[in-house]
Write an enzyme that holds these catalytic residues in place. Structure first.
Site, mmCIF file in Angstrom:
data_model
loop_
_atom_site.group_PDB
_atom_site.id
_atom_site.type_symbol
_atom_site.label_atom_id
_atom_site.label_comp_id
_atom_site.label_asym_id
_atom_site.label_seq_id
_atom_site.Cartn_x
_atom_site.Cartn_y
_atom_site.Cartn_z
ATOM 1 N N HIS A 38 -9.066 -12.665 0.126
ATOM 2 C CA HIS A 38 -7.574 -11.792 -0.275
ATOM 3 C C HIS A 38 -6.596 -12.731 -0.640
ATOM 4 C CE1 HIS A 38 -10.178 -8.656 2.190
ATOM 5 N NE2 HIS A 38 -9.045 -7.434 1.803
ATOM 6 N N THR A 57 -4.202 0.591 8.485
ATOM 7 C CA THR A 57 -3.853 -0.867 9.230
ATOM 8 C C THR A 57 -5.110 -1.192 9.628
ATOM 9 O OG1 THR A 57 -1.394 0.295 9.534
ATOM 10 C CG2 THR A 57 -2.785 -1.821 11.059
ATOM 11 N N MET A 96 0.738 -1.516 0.254
ATOM 12 C CA MET A 96 -0.096 0.028 0.111
ATOM 13 C C MET A 96 0.570 1.702 -0.089
ATOM 14 S SD MET A 96 -3.286 -0.583 -0.307
ATOM 15 C CE MET A 96 -3.677 1.537 0.288
ATOM 16 N N THR A 156 -12.405 -5.103 7.409
ATOM 17 C CA THR A 156 -13.602 -4.568 5.846
ATOM 18 C C THR A 156 -14.865 -5.607 6.289
ATOM 19 O OG1 THR A 156 -12.430 -3.652 4.245
ATOM 20 C CG2 THR A 156 -14.385 -4.114 3.723
ATOM 21 N N LYS A 166 -1.427 -11.071 3.202
ATOM 22 C CA LYS A 166 -2.892 -10.867 4.204
ATOM 23 C C LYS A 166 -2.437 -11.330 5.445
ATOM 24 C CE LYS A 166 -7.203 -8.425 5.026
ATOM 25 N NZ LYS A 166 -6.158 -7.376 5.849
HETATM 26 P P1 NAD Z 1 3.035 -4.082 3.211
HETATM 27 O O1 NAD Z 1 3.173 -5.246 4.347
HETATM 28 O O2 NAD Z 1 3.144 -5.002 2.196
HETATM 29 O O3 NAD Z 1 3.244 -3.025 4.091
HETATM 30 C C1 NAD Z 1 4.052 -3.207 5.355
HETATM 31 C C2 NAD Z 1 4.660 -2.126 5.550
HETATM 32 O O4 NAD Z 1 4.906 -1.751 6.975
HETATM 33 C C3 NAD Z 1 6.221 -2.494 5.306
HETATM 34 O O5 NAD Z 1 7.277 -2.011 4.080
HETATM 35 C C4 NAD Z 1 6.993 -2.735 6.729
HETATM 36 O O6 NAD Z 1 8.533 -2.797 6.709
HETATM 37 C C5 NAD Z 1 7.111 -0.664 6.915
HETATM 38 N N1 NAD Z 1 6.422 -1.298 8.818
HETATM 39 C C6 NAD Z 1 6.905 -2.872 9.740
HETATM 40 N N2 NAD Z 1 7.196 -1.558 10.279
HETATM 41 C C7 NAD Z 1 7.549 -1.074 10.180
HETATM 42 C C8 NAD Z 1 7.960 0.566 11.148
HETATM 43 N N3 NAD Z 1 7.830 0.138 12.806
HETATM 44 N N4 NAD Z 1 7.808 1.790 10.800
HETATM 45 C C9 NAD Z 1 7.454 2.230 9.682
HETATM 46 N N5 NAD Z 1 7.024 0.944 8.658
HETATM 47 C C10 NAD Z 1 6.882 -0.354 8.837
HETATM 48 O O7 NAD Z 1 1.118 -4.669 3.865
HETATM 49 P P2 NAD Z 1 0.293 -3.942 3.240
HETATM 50 O O8 NAD Z 1 -0.561 -4.631 2.065
HETATM 51 O O9 NAD Z 1 1.035 -2.857 2.094
HETATM 52 O O10 NAD Z 1 -0.860 -3.521 3.999
HETATM 53 C C11 NAD Z 1 -0.710 -2.433 5.357
HETATM 54 C C12 NAD Z 1 -1.834 -2.558 5.768
HETATM 55 O O11 NAD Z 1 -2.968 -2.149 5.313
HETATM 56 C C13 NAD Z 1 -2.841 -4.341 6.653
HETATM 57 O O12 NAD Z 1 -2.996 -4.011 7.904
HETATM 58 C C14 NAD Z 1 -3.248 -3.486 5.487
HETATM 59 O O13 NAD Z 1 -4.320 -5.342 5.975
HETATM 60 C C15 NAD Z 1 -4.303 -2.904 5.075
HETATM 61 N N6 NAD Z 1 -4.692 -2.264 4.247
HETATM 62 C C16 NAD Z 1 -5.670 -1.823 4.476
HETATM 63 C C17 NAD Z 1 -6.110 -0.952 3.336
HETATM 64 C C18 NAD Z 1 -7.911 0.036 3.338
HETATM 65 O O14 NAD Z 1 -8.128 0.732 2.232
HETATM 66 N N7 NAD Z 1 -7.751 1.044 4.905
HETATM 67 C C19 NAD Z 1 -6.186 -1.984 2.041
HETATM 68 C C20 NAD Z 1 -5.130 -2.359 1.963
HETATM 69 C C21 NAD Z 1 -4.564 -2.698 3.166
#
Ligand code: NAD
Length: 296
Positions: free
Chosen positions: A184, A128, A42, A195, A188
């Site tokens: 998903h 998140t 994301m 959602t 995930k």
């Molecule tokens: P991902 O694992 O690809 O990305 C997470 C990122 O966070 C990674 O780059 C990781 O290195 C980083 N991270 C971890 N610890 C950290 C720290 N201490 N400081 C800074 N960065 C740190 O995951 P993703 O698919 O991008 O999803 C992330 C979250 O977003 C999940 O909880 C997912 O369910 C959620 N999400 C929400 C929506 C929405 O519309 N609300 C949509 C998609 C995903």
């Protein structure tokens, strides 16, 4: 009023100068935006969504300490021209440079961001999912000091679907069995999706139920016949599915299905950046996408 200024852009970074807001044709100061979790699935989409948004510009990006992406220009992650913004592992850099931090990471990380901004003017968009009840209480408490946008899904389509679910549940009442089915990608880490839980919660509230008491997560073995007061959840994890949700209302002789399918993560990213620009001018409080779309 007609716009009198144009955006001033240097190397892809928009300056503090007033810009023309095409929606209302008025002058506005672009919002300083930062992304935490910038190297994630994301995070990269969020960087791209900021680059295409006229009312905000990137002033910071961070990811976890030790990641190979620390120190690189964000354009390597989000595409486009060099931004001059380097990925940092120091959250305080974002605090000093931005008005809104957009955070799609993990529950403990997001709560750390909220703790860090608590005594500042910085607002936070939390994308998140997977918070446990105790963590949700902490998030709500931070909203006393900080403007927080919190939505399990930032797509406009899902926000509208939540509205439709409320209407459908109220009209159909207790005679229809409710099941929430979500799918998903294989990476995930939380289930059911945020959602799906939000959809279940909207239906439960519309039916006068408490989701904590009526939710049934998956079924196996001799389950007995279905209790009509329950709301069931089924989870699929497979391949690269970006996000699909169906809420099924099944009665005698008919059923209604309300389905949302995301085909591109940019739909979440664009919604989150739209929310971030909106949040920059709000007082402390807990908001969701319905506030941004004027549905509340
Ligand atoms: P991902 O694992 O690809 O990305 C997470 C990122 O966070 C990674 O780059 C990781 O290195 C980083 N991270 C971890 N610890 C950290 C720290 N201490 N400081 C800074 N960065 C740190 O995951 P993703 O698919 O991008 O999803 C992330 C979250 O977003 C999940 O909880 C997912 O369910 C959620 N999400 C929400 C929506 C929405 O519309 N609300 C949509 C998609 C995903």
């Amino acid at each position: 009023m007609q716009c009198a200024f144009e955006a001033v852009i240097f190397s892809g970074v928009t300056s503090d100068s007033a810009i023309c807001n095409q929606e209302n044709n008025e002058l506005s100061t672009p919002v300083k935006l930062a992304v935490n979790g910038a190297a994630g699935r994301m995070g990269r989409q969020l960087l791209a969504a900021i680059a295409e948004h006229q009312d905000g510009y990137l002033t910071g990006a961070a990811d976890a300490p030790g990641q190979p992406t620390i120190g690189i220009d964000t354009s390597v992650l989000g595409g486009g021209e060099a931004t001059g913004v380097l990925v940092t592992d120091d959250l305080s850099v974002l605090l000093g440079s931005s008005q809104v931090i957009v955070d799609f990471t993990a529950p403990a990380v997001s709560l750390g961001v909220l703790e860090a901004v608590a005594d500042s003017e910085v607002a936070v968009v939390v994308g998140t999912t997977g918070f446990n009840p105790e963590q949700l209480k902490q998030l709500e408490a931070y909203a006393l000091k900080t403007p927080i946008m919190f939505a399990p899904n930032y797509s406009v389509g899902v926000t509208v679907a939540l509205d439709l679910l409320d209407k459908a549940a109220r009209a159909l009442g207790d005679d229809y069995d409710v099941e929430v089915i979500e799918a998903h990608h294989r990476h995930k880490v939380d289930a059911p999706s945020g959602t799906a839980l939000k959809m279940g919660d909207v239906v439960a509230k519309a039916l006068g139920r408490d989701l904590n008491e009526c939710a049934v997560y998956g079924r196996e073995g001799i389950t007995g016949s279905r209790d009509t007061q329950t709301i069931g959840f089924e989870t699929i994890r497979a391949g690269d599915i970006i996000g699909e949700h169906t809420v099924l209302f099944a009665g005698n002789g008919e059923r209604i299905e309300i389905t949302h399918r995301a085909t591109d993560r940019m739909t979440f990213a664009r919604g989150a950046i739209r929310a971030a620009v909106w949040l920059a001018s709000q007082p402390p409080g807990l908001y969701d996408m319905r506030d941004v779309l004027g549905l509340t």
